[in-house]
Design a protein around this motif. Structure first.
Motif, PDB file in Angstrom:
ATOM      1  N   GLY A 186      27.935  43.808  46.709  1.00 36.70           N
ATOM      2  CA  GLY A 186      28.062  43.053  45.474  1.00 36.70           C
ATOM      3  C   GLY A 186      29.106  41.959  45.572  1.00 36.70           C
ATOM      4  O   GLY A 186      29.987  41.988  46.442  1.00 36.70           O
ATOM      5  N   TRP A 187      28.982  40.993  44.689  1.00 38.68           N
ATOM      6  CA  TRP A 187      29.998  39.956  44.507  1.00 38.68           C
ATOM      7  C   TRP A 187      30.608  40.119  43.125  1.00 38.68           C
ATOM      8  O   TRP A 187      29.893  40.300  42.132  1.00 38.68           O
ATOM      9  N   PHE A 188      31.922  40.056  43.077  1.00 40.68           N
ATOM     10  CA  PHE A 188      32.679  40.053  41.839  1.00 40.68           C
ATOM     11  C   PHE A 188      33.573  38.826  41.845  1.00 40.68           C
ATOM     12  O   PHE A 188      33.813  38.218  42.888  1.00 40.68           O
ATOM     13  N   ARG A 189      34.089  38.482  40.684  1.00 37.60           N
ATOM     14  CA  ARG A 189      35.046  37.386  40.618  1.00 37.60           C
ATOM     15  C   ARG A 189      36.109  37.717  39.589  1.00 37.60           C
ATOM     16  O   ARG A 189      35.886  38.488  38.654  1.00 37.60           O
ATOM     17  N   GLN A 190      37.283  37.136  39.808  1.00 37.41           N
ATOM     18  CA  GLN A 190      38.391  37.358  38.885  1.00 37.41           C
ATOM     19  C   GLN A 190      39.136  36.057  38.675  1.00 37.41           C
ATOM     20  O   GLN A 190      39.682  35.485  39.633  1.00 37.41           O
ATOM     21  N   ALA A 191      39.132  35.593  37.444  1.00 38.63           N
ATOM     22  CA  ALA A 191      39.860  34.390  37.060  1.00 38.63           C
ATOM     23  C   ALA A 191      41.268  34.792  36.620  1.00 38.63           C
ATOM     24  O   ALA A 191      41.490  35.937  36.201  1.00 38.63           O
ATOM     25  N   PRO A 192      42.222  33.861  36.685  1.00 35.85           N
ATOM     26  CA  PRO A 192      43.598  34.180  36.273  1.00 35.85           C
ATOM     27  C   PRO A 192      43.652  34.719  34.850  1.00 35.85           C
ATOM     28  O   PRO A 192      43.075  34.138  33.931  1.00 35.85           O
ATOM     29  N   GLY A 193      44.318  35.846  34.692  1.00 35.62           N
ATOM     30  CA  GLY A 193      44.488  36.418  33.367  1.00 35.62           C
ATOM     31  C   GLY A 193      43.275  37.134  32.824  1.00 35.62           C
ATOM     32  O   GLY A 193      43.286  37.589  31.674  1.00 35.62           O
ATOM     33  N   LYS A 194      42.233  37.257  33.633  1.00 37.62           N
ATOM     34  CA  LYS A 194      41.015  37.915  33.180  1.00 37.62           C
ATOM     35  C   LYS A 194      40.693  39.111  34.060  1.00 37.62           C
ATOM     36  O   LYS A 194      41.182  39.234  35.173  1.00 37.62           O
ATOM     37  N   GLU A 195      39.842  39.983  33.542  1.00 38.19           N
ATOM     38  CA  GLU A 195      39.420  41.144  34.309  1.00 38.19           C
ATOM     39  C   GLU A 195      38.389  40.741  35.356  1.00 38.19           C
ATOM     40  O   GLU A 195      37.731  39.710  35.258  1.00 38.19           O
ATOM     41  N   ARG A 196      38.288  41.594  36.373  1.00 31.37           N
ATOM     42  CA  ARG A 196      37.285  41.354  37.413  1.00 31.37           C
ATOM     43  C   ARG A 196      35.891  41.441  36.795  1.00 31.37           C
ATOM     44  O   ARG A 196      35.600  42.363  36.040  1.00 31.37           O
ATOM     45  N   SER A 239      27.824  52.761  48.396  1.00 31.30           N
ATOM     46  CA  SER A 239      26.709  53.587  48.856  1.00 31.30           C
ATOM     47  C   SER A 239      25.955  54.181  47.671  1.00 31.30           C
ATOM     48  O   SER A 239      26.578  54.697  46.737  1.00 31.30           O
ATOM     49  N   PRO A 240      24.623  54.144  47.706  1.00 29.43           N
ATOM     50  CA  PRO A 240      23.855  54.786  46.623  1.00 29.43           C
ATOM     51  C   PRO A 240      24.143  56.279  46.502  1.00 29.43           C
ATOM     52  O   PRO A 240      23.965  56.854  45.422  1.00 29.43           O
ATOM     53  N   ARG A 241      24.598  56.901  47.589  1.00 33.70           N
ATOM     54  CA  ARG A 241      24.898  58.333  47.540  1.00 33.70           C
ATOM     55  C   ARG A 241      26.027  58.652  46.561  1.00 33.70           C
ATOM     56  O   ARG A 241      26.114  59.764  46.044  1.00 33.70           O
ATOM     57  N   ASN A 242      26.885  57.673  46.314  1.00 34.55           N
ATOM     58  CA  ASN A 242      28.025  57.911  45.427  1.00 34.55           C
ATOM     59  C   ASN A 242      27.679  57.733  43.952  1.00 34.55           C
ATOM     60  O   ASN A 242      28.472  58.080  43.074  1.00 34.55           O
ATOM     61  N   GLY A 243      26.514  57.144  43.688  1.00 35.59           N
ATOM     62  CA  GLY A 243      26.113  56.932  42.305  1.00 35.59           C
ATOM     63  C   GLY A 243      26.944  55.857  41.641  1.00 35.59           C
ATOM     64  O   GLY A 243      27.683  55.142  42.284  1.00 35.59           O
ATOM     65  N   GLY A 244      26.842  55.764  40.337  1.00 35.36           N
ATOM     66  CA  GLY A 244      27.621  54.795  39.590  1.00 35.36           C
ATOM     67  C   GLY A 244      26.836  53.539  39.281  1.00 35.36           C
ATOM     68  O   GLY A 244      25.823  53.237  39.926  1.00 35.36           O
ATOM     69  N   ASP A 245      27.309  52.805  38.319  1.00 41.07           N
ATOM     70  CA  ASP A 245      26.694  51.555  37.878  1.00 41.07           C
ATOM     71  C   ASP A 245      27.105  50.454  38.840  1.00 41.07           C
ATOM     72  O   ASP A 245      28.309  50.173  38.984  1.00 41.07           O
ATOM     73  N   VAL A 246      26.136  49.820  39.477  1.00 38.89           N
ATOM     74  CA  VAL A 246      26.452  48.808  40.495  1.00 38.89           C
ATOM     75  C   VAL A 246      27.096  47.566  39.890  1.00 38.89           C
ATOM     76  O   VAL A 246      27.581  46.704  40.626  1.00 38.89           O
ATOM     77  N   ARG A 247      27.106  47.474  38.574  1.00 38.07           N
ATOM     78  CA  ARG A 247      27.775  46.348  37.928  1.00 38.07           C
ATOM     79  C   ARG A 247      29.258  46.612  37.700  1.00 38.07           C
ATOM     80  O   ARG A 247      29.977  45.744  37.205  1.00 38.07           O
ATOM     81  N   LEU A 248      29.704  47.779  38.065  1.00 38.65           N
ATOM     82  CA  LEU A 248      31.094  48.140  37.839  1.00 38.65           C
ATOM     83  C   LEU A 248      31.808  48.399  39.153  1.00 38.65           C
ATOM     84  O   LEU A 248      31.242  48.970  40.083  1.00 38.65           O
ATOM     85  N   ALA A 249      33.067  48.026  39.209  1.00 41.66           N
ATOM     86  CA  ALA A 249      33.854  48.117  40.444  1.00 41.66           C
ATOM     87  C   ALA A 249      33.929  49.525  41.041  1.00 41.66           C
ATOM     88  O   ALA A 249      33.921  49.662  42.271  1.00 41.66           O
ATOM     89  N   PRO A 250      34.021  50.588  40.239  1.00 38.86           N
ATOM     90  CA  PRO A 250      34.143  51.932  40.842  1.00 38.86           C
ATOM     91  C   PRO A 250      32.948  52.346  41.710  1.00 38.86           C
ATOM     92  O   PRO A 250      33.067  53.291  42.490  1.00 38.86           O
ATOM     93  N   ALA A 251      31.816  51.640  41.590  1.00 40.79           N
ATOM     94  CA  ALA A 251      30.659  51.975  42.424  1.00 40.79           C
ATOM     95  C   ALA A 251      30.841  51.521  43.866  1.00 40.79           C
ATOM     96  O   ALA A 251      30.052  51.892  44.733  1.00 40.79           O
ATOM     97  N   TYR A 252      31.869  50.731  44.122  1.00 37.63           N
ATOM     98  CA  TYR A 252      32.080  50.143  45.440  1.00 37.63           C
ATOM     99  C   TYR A 252      33.280  50.775  46.136  1.00 37.63           C
ATOM    100  O   TYR A 252      34.313  51.029  45.513  1.00 37.63           O
ATOM    101  N   THR A 253      33.124  51.004  47.425  1.00 34.26           N
ATOM    102  CA  THR A 253      34.160  51.667  48.208  1.00 34.26           C
ATOM    103  C   THR A 253      35.002  50.694  49.021  1.00 34.26           C
ATOM    104  O   THR A 253      36.209  50.877  49.151  1.00 34.26           O
ATOM    105  N   PHE A 254      34.380  49.691  49.583  1.00 35.84           N
ATOM    106  CA  PHE A 254      35.073  48.754  50.466  1.00 35.84           C
ATOM    107  C   PHE A 254      35.092  47.362  49.826  1.00 35.84           C
ATOM    108  O   PHE A 254      34.088  46.919  49.267  1.00 35.84           O
ATOM    109  N   TRP A 255      36.226  46.704  49.949  1.00 36.80           N
ATOM    110  CA  TRP A 255      36.430  45.390  49.328  1.00 36.80           C
ATOM    111  C   TRP A 255      36.994  44.412  50.340  1.00 36.80           C
ATOM    112  O   TRP A 255      37.801  44.779  51.209  1.00 36.80           O
TER     113      TRP A 255
END
Length: 126
Positions: free
Chosen positions: A35-45, A100-116
């Protein structure tokens, strides 16, 4: 472990384009989603888009639909984000992440991702 390195960020005028790359090393992205995420100054990812290893785009943000395209090249173990018609509000640090799909979670949310990755700066000026 998966190491991710983003590149392709920079300064661009509004209406211009950039292509970000996310190169993975340490293991193949087979079976993972990126996935791609972005974070602007003063805003959440903020979630941008995600793609699975088969090249299927599983989700993308309404704010970028029609302008940004996520794609992958399994031979290069790399995921791309083509950004067109850029706007000043697209200015942010852009991060890629792998989960990983094995971990579950909403792919639109950061906790679904392990490596950054470390992020790449995109600045759009009017």
């Amino acid at each position: 472990q998966v190491q991710l390195v983003e590149s392709g960020g920079g300064l661009v005028q509004a209406g211009g384009s950039l292509r970000l790359s996310c190169a993975a090393s340490g293991r193949t992205l087979f079976g993972y989603f990126t996935g791609w995420f972005r974070q602007a100054p003063g805003k959440e990812r903020e979630f941008v888009a995600t793609i699975n290893w088969r090249g299927i785009v599983t989700s993308s943000s309404d704010s970028v639909k029609g302008r940004f395209t996520i794609s992958n090249d399994n031979a290069k173990n790399t995921v791309y984000l083509q950004m067109n018609s850029l706007k000043p509000e697209d200015t942010a640090v852009y991060y890629c992440a792998v989960g990983s799909p094995r971990n579950g979670g909403d792919v639109r949310l950061a906790p679904a991702y392990t490596f950054w990755g470390q992020g790449t700066q995109v600045t759009v000026v009017s």
